[in-house]
Design an enzyme around this catalytic site. Structure first.
Site, PDB file in Angstrom:
ATOM      1  N   CYS A  78      -4.226  -1.808   9.257  1.00  0.00           N
ATOM      2  CA  CYS A  78      -4.511  -1.117   7.987  1.00  0.00           C
ATOM      3  C   CYS A  78      -5.347   0.146   8.134  1.00  0.00           C
ATOM      4  CB  CYS A  78      -5.213  -2.073   7.021  1.00  0.00           C
ATOM      5  SG  CYS A  78      -4.147  -3.391   6.402  1.00  0.00           S
ATOM      6  N   ARG A 108      -8.173  -9.846   4.769  1.00  0.00           N
ATOM      7  CA  ARG A 108      -8.487  -9.699   6.200  1.00  0.00           C
ATOM      8  C   ARG A 108      -7.619 -10.665   6.990  1.00  0.00           C
ATOM      9  NH1 ARG A 108     -14.529 -11.446   6.057  1.00  0.00           N
ATOM     10  NH2 ARG A 108     -13.529 -12.930   4.633  1.00  0.00           N
ATOM     11  N   ALA A 131     -21.513  -1.818  16.558  1.00  0.00           N
ATOM     12  CA  ALA A 131     -20.998  -0.751  17.422  1.00  0.00           C
ATOM     13  C   ALA A 131     -20.047  -1.346  18.450  1.00  0.00           C
ATOM     14  CB  ALA A 131     -22.161  -0.040  18.103  1.00  0.00           C
ATOM     15  N   GLY A 132     -19.052  -0.567  18.826  1.00  0.00           N
ATOM     16  CA  GLY A 132     -18.088  -1.075  19.798  1.00  0.00           C
ATOM     17  C   GLY A 132     -17.055  -0.034  20.158  1.00  0.00           C
ATOM     18  N   PHE A 189     -19.907  -4.257   8.943  1.00  0.00           N
ATOM     19  CA  PHE A 189     -19.260  -3.122   9.601  1.00  0.00           C
ATOM     20  C   PHE A 189     -20.278  -2.198  10.288  1.00  0.00           C
ATOM     21  CE2 PHE A 189     -16.141  -4.718   6.702  1.00  0.00           C
ATOM     22  CZ  PHE A 189     -14.937  -4.561   7.371  1.00  0.00           C
ATOM     23  N   THR A 216       0.860  -1.182   0.000  1.00  0.00           N
ATOM     24  CA  THR A 216       0.000   0.000   0.000  1.00  0.00           C
ATOM     25  C   THR A 216       0.892   1.225   0.000  1.00  0.00           C
ATOM     26  OG1 THR A 216      -1.695  -1.207   1.239  1.00  0.00           O
ATOM     27  CG2 THR A 216      -1.865   1.192   1.194  1.00  0.00           C
ATOM     28  N   LYS A 235      -7.688   1.290  -3.028  1.00  0.00           N
ATOM     29  CA  LYS A 235      -7.282   0.670  -1.761  1.00  0.00           C
ATOM     30  C   LYS A 235      -7.542   1.601  -0.583  1.00  0.00           C
ATOM     31  CE  LYS A 235      -4.941  -1.774   1.296  1.00  0.00           C
ATOM     32  NZ  LYS A 235      -5.377  -3.055   1.842  1.00  0.00           N
ATOM     33  N   ASN A 288     -10.732   1.238   2.458  1.00  0.00           N
ATOM     34  CA  ASN A 288     -10.496   1.172   3.898  1.00  0.00           C
ATOM     35  C   ASN A 288     -11.030   2.399   4.624  1.00  0.00           C
ATOM     36  OD1 ASN A 288      -9.379  -1.357   3.904  1.00  0.00           O
ATOM     37  ND2 ASN A 288      -7.261  -0.674   4.000  1.00  0.00           N
TER      38      ASN A 288
END
Length: 333
Positions: free
Chosen positions: A293, A175, A285-286, A282, A122, A237, A241
Site C-alpha cells: 500500500c 493491516r 527506525a529501520g 511508526f 483505492t 485514504k 498512508n
C-alpha cells in the site's frame, strides 16, 4: 442486509467474511473459478489470523456464499462492494482497469431496485463520478437490446436505472496480519457520498461494528463515523498512508543524524513518542517502508498533485529518503 462483494483478494474476502460474521447475507464474487471452488470448500486463498474460522462458520450458517456469477451477485445485493486491485502503473498512477470492468459489469446487470455501489478499492481522487458514468455505460449497453426488441427507449431506461443507485466511497484501513481484528476494532469508518439514502444504508450496515458488538473491548465508545463527500473520502485514504510513510522516513532521517552525532535513536524515538501530539507508532527506525500500500499510495498522491499542477515536495522527499535508506542499510552490513 443483503451484500455482494466483488473481488475476493485481501480486502474483499476479509470484508465479505466479516460482514457475514456480524449477521449480513453476503455473496462474494470472483472470476477465478478455481479460487471460488477453494473458498466454497471452506478454505481461504490467503492467510489472515481468524479468517478461515469466520469463513467456515458464516458459510455453515448460510450467511456467506461464493460464486463466479456476477449477475447473481448484483441481483442479490442491496449493497455492492467493488473490492478489486488497483496496482500502480509505471508512471505512479493507479491501474483502474479492474474497477472499470466491475463497474461496467454491475451496470449491465442492474435490473431495478435501489442499490448502493461502494468503492472499497483505492482509486484516484475523483473516481466516484467516474464509477457512476461507467455503471451507466454498462446500463446503456444492455438497453440497446431492449430498444432493438421494441421496448422503451434507451435514454428512458438508463435514466430510470440511474435514479436507482448511488455511489459511496468507503476506503479500507486494514493491516496485513491484523485485518480481521482491524475490521472489528476500527479507529474510524469513512463514508463519502452526497446521497443521504446511501449513507443511511451504509450506517445501518456497519451498526454492529460502530456499536462495538464484536470488538475486543466492548466498553469503548462507539466507533467514529466520518461522513463526507466522495473526493474527501478518497483523499483520506491516500493522506493517511502518505502521512505514515512520511513519519517512517522522518524517524529514519533522524536515525541517520543520530549515527553521526552519537545519539541513541531508540531513546530519541521513545522521548518524542511520549508526546501526545506525536505518538509512538511508526517511529521504529529501520530499512524503510514498503509493502503493498504505502509505495503505491504515496506515488499515486504525488502523481495526482502533478496532474493538478502542484509539486508535492514533502512527499517526494519522503520517497527519496526511503530509497536512500536501503542503500544506507546495505552500507552498514
Amino acid at each position: 442486509m443483503r451484500v455482494c462483494v466483488i473481488g475476493t483478494g485481501y480486502v474483499g474476502l476479509v470484508t465479505g467474511a466479516c460482514l457475514a460474521h456480524i449477521g449480513h447475507h453476503v455473496i462474494c464474487v470472483d472470476n477465478n473459478e478455481e479460487k471460488v471452488k477453494l473458498m466454497k470448500s471452506g478454505q481461504s486463498p490467503i492467510y489472515e489470523p481468524g479468517l478461515s474460522e469466520i469463513m467456515q462458520a458464516a458459510s455453515e450458517a448460510g450467511k456467506l456464499e461464493f460464486t463466479s456469477d456476477l449477475a447473481a451477485g448484483v441481483e442479490h445485493g442491496e449493497i455492492l462492494f467493488i473490492a478489486v486491485g488497483t496496482p500502480a502503473l509505471p508512471n505512479g498512477d493507479s491501474d483502474t482497469r479492474y474497477v472499470e470492468a466491475v463497474a461496467r459489469g454491475i451496470g449491465a446487470n442492474l435490473k431495478g431496485g435501489y442499490k448502493v455501489i461502494v468503492n472499497k478499492s483505492t482509486v484516484p481522487i475523483g473516481s466516484g463520478d467516474w464509477v457512476r458514468m461507467i455503471v451507466l455505460d454498462g446500463v446503456a449497453e444492455r438497453q440497446m437490446s431492449l430498444v432493438g426488441a421494441g421496448g422503451v427507449s434507451g435514454e428512458e431506461a438508463t435514466a430510470k436505472i440511474a435514479a436507482e443507485f448511488d455511489v459511496v466511497s468507503n476506503p479500507e484501513f486494514l493491516r496485513e496480519g491484523s485485518a480481521v481484528y482491524d475490521t472489528f476494532n476500527p479507529d474510524r469508518i469513512v463514508l463519502g457520498s452526497n446521497s443521504k439514502r446511501g449513507i443511511e444504508m451504509m450506517q445501518e450496515l456497519y451498526t454492529p461494528i460502530v456499536e462495538r458488538q464484536f470488538a475486543e473491548d466492548k466498553s469503548l465508545p462507539n466507533v467514529p463515523v466520518v461522513v463526507t463527500d466522495v473526493n474527501s473520502a478518497e483523499m483520506i485514504k491516500y493522506a493517511a498512508n502518505a502521512f505514515l510513510a512520511t513519519k517512517i522516513s522522518f524517524i529514519n532521517e533522524v536515525a541517520n543524524i543520530c549515527d553521526r552525532v552519537g545519539g541513541d535513536i531508540t531513546q530519541v524515538a521513545k522521548g518524542i513518542g511520549l508526546d501526545s501530539r506525536i505518538g509512538n507508532k511508526f517511529l521504529q527506525a529501520g530499512i524503510g517502508w514498503g509493502g503493498s500500500c504505502f509505495p503505491k499510495d504515496v506515488l499515486a498522491l504525488i502523481h495526482t498533485a502533478d496532474d493538478y499542477g502542484y509539486e508535492a515536495q514533502l512527499l517526494k522527499s519522503t520517497v527519496s529518503v526511503n530509497e536512500r535508506q536501503r542503500a544506507i542499510a546495505i552500507e552498514k552490513l
